[in-house]
Design an enzyme around this catalytic site. Structure first.
Site, short mmCIF file in Angstrom:
data_model
loop_
_atom_site.label_atom_id
_atom_site.label_comp_id
_atom_site.label_asym_id
_atom_site.label_seq_id
_atom_site.Cartn_x
_atom_site.Cartn_y
_atom_site.Cartn_z
CG ASP A 194 -2.01 0.32 1.08
OD1 ASP A 194 -2.38 1.48 -0.29
OD2 ASP A 194 -3.21 0.56 2.31
CG HIS B 254 -2.37 3.28 -2.81
ND1 HIS B 254 -3.73 3.70 -1.70
CD2 HIS B 254 -2.51 4.27 -3.72
CE1 HIS B 254 -4.02 5.24 -1.96
NE2 HIS B 254 -3.48 4.84 -2.97
CG HIS C 185 -3.35 2.87 6.28
ND1 HIS C 185 -3.91 2.55 6.45
CD2 HIS C 185 -3.19 1.85 4.87
CE1 HIS C 185 -5.19 2.06 5.77
NE2 HIS C 185 -4.45 1.63 4.82
CG HIS D 234 -7.98 4.83 4.40
ND1 HIS D 234 -6.69 5.52 4.79
CD2 HIS D 234 -8.41 3.52 3.52
CE1 HIS D 234 -5.82 4.09 3.26
NE2 HIS D 234 -7.01 3.92 2.86
CD GLU E 280 -6.97 -0.39 4.05
OE1 GLU E 280 -6.18 -1.13 3.69
OE2 GLU E 280 -7.89 0.85 3.66
ZN LIG Z 1 -3.60 2.78 0.33
#
Ligand SMILES: [Zn+2]
Length: 269
Positions: A8, A60, A104, A115, A134
């Site tokens: 990502d 991503h 992240h 997020h 995630e």
């Molecule tokens: Zn991403």
């Protein structure tokens, strides 16, 4: 040894805002070069530990961020979207280890660009009552195929979240979040060094990691940022409306539950 790497961009060194994560951003070209460099660092670490097959999934946004010509030739690359398994496309039971680079923290948590799957629509996701991001959602996809996640890299909040959810996992912290859009970062070259070393260390101790998969049945609760999105998602067969902004989907099989979550997010968006 076969190694799977999902990459990502939000957790890549020096990246702090959408100028780096969106193709329209002023810093995007620089960001994708560093994303490619950190993927290569993971490849070098894997090769040093004896990897014989390495598959990288560009995970991503548009999922065509990584620069194929700059990627280490030992790795094969999956790009493009949509893909059935999204950030985990290509994973299968033949792999010995999975790794997440540039990940992240989940939505509503501290962390650079935190997020969960869609920053424009998803407010929060719970699996069997536990908030989940995630990292754990994707680790469970690997776990479904009995593949352990042995290494993750990103900011300090991502590393903390990964250790809290996955338990035993090697982490490489490439930056410290100050706010959601600011961070103190390692130098890009230093970030690659800590990733290469972390990957090598994890794979040399591969037997100490266990696949991550909570026990079923699996219920995903999905809260959107507004009720209209939940209205749309609730139309999915099997979806249950929990409250104004939250829908739910349950299944005894994790992959079916995961597909339900993906469908609800797509409908809501
Ligand atoms: Zn991403």
């Amino acid at each position: 040894m076969r190694v799977y790497i999902s990459v990502d961009i939000e957790g890549i060194a020096t990246i702090v805002n959408s100028e780096s994560t969106s193709a329209a951003g002023n810093n995007y070209e620089r960001a994708r070069r560093q994303m490619t460099a950190e993927a290569n660092a993971a490849v070098l670490g894997a090769l040093a530990a004896g990897a014989t097959e390495i598959l990288i999934n560009d995970s991503h946004g548009c999922q065509t961020n990584l620069l194929p010509h700059e990627l280490h030739p030992a790795a094969e690359l999956i790009q493009g979207t949509p893909k059935p398994l999204m950030m985990m496309e290509g994973i299968d039971p033949r792999f010995d280890a999975a790794m997440f680079v540039g990940y992240h923290a989940r939505m509503l948590q501290h962390g650079v660009l935190s997020h969960t799957i869609s920053s424009r629509s998803v407010s929060n996701v719970w699996l069997n009552g536990q908030p989940i991001g995630e990292t754990a959602i994707n680790a469970a996809v690997a776990g479904y195929y009995k593949v352990p996640v042995v290494f993750v890299s990103g900011d300090n909040e991502l590393c903390k979240e990964a250790e809290e959810t996955l338990g035993n996992v090697e982490t490489a912290c490439v930056k410290h979040a100050i706010t959601r859009v600011s961070a103190r970062s390692l130098h890009p070259a230093k970030a690659c060094e800590v990733i290469e070393n972390g990957v090598q260390k994890a794979l040399k101790n591969i037997n100490q990691y266990k696949p991550y998969l909570p026990t079923g049945p699996y219920t995903f609760n999905l809260q959107f940022i507004n009720a209209g999105m939940a209205d749309a998602a609730a139309m999915m067969p099997g979806a249950v409306r929990v409250d104004g902004s939250t829908v739910s989907f349950s299944h005894t099989d994790y992959m079916e539950a995961f597909r339900g979550l993906r469908c609800m997010i797509n409908l809501g968006a």
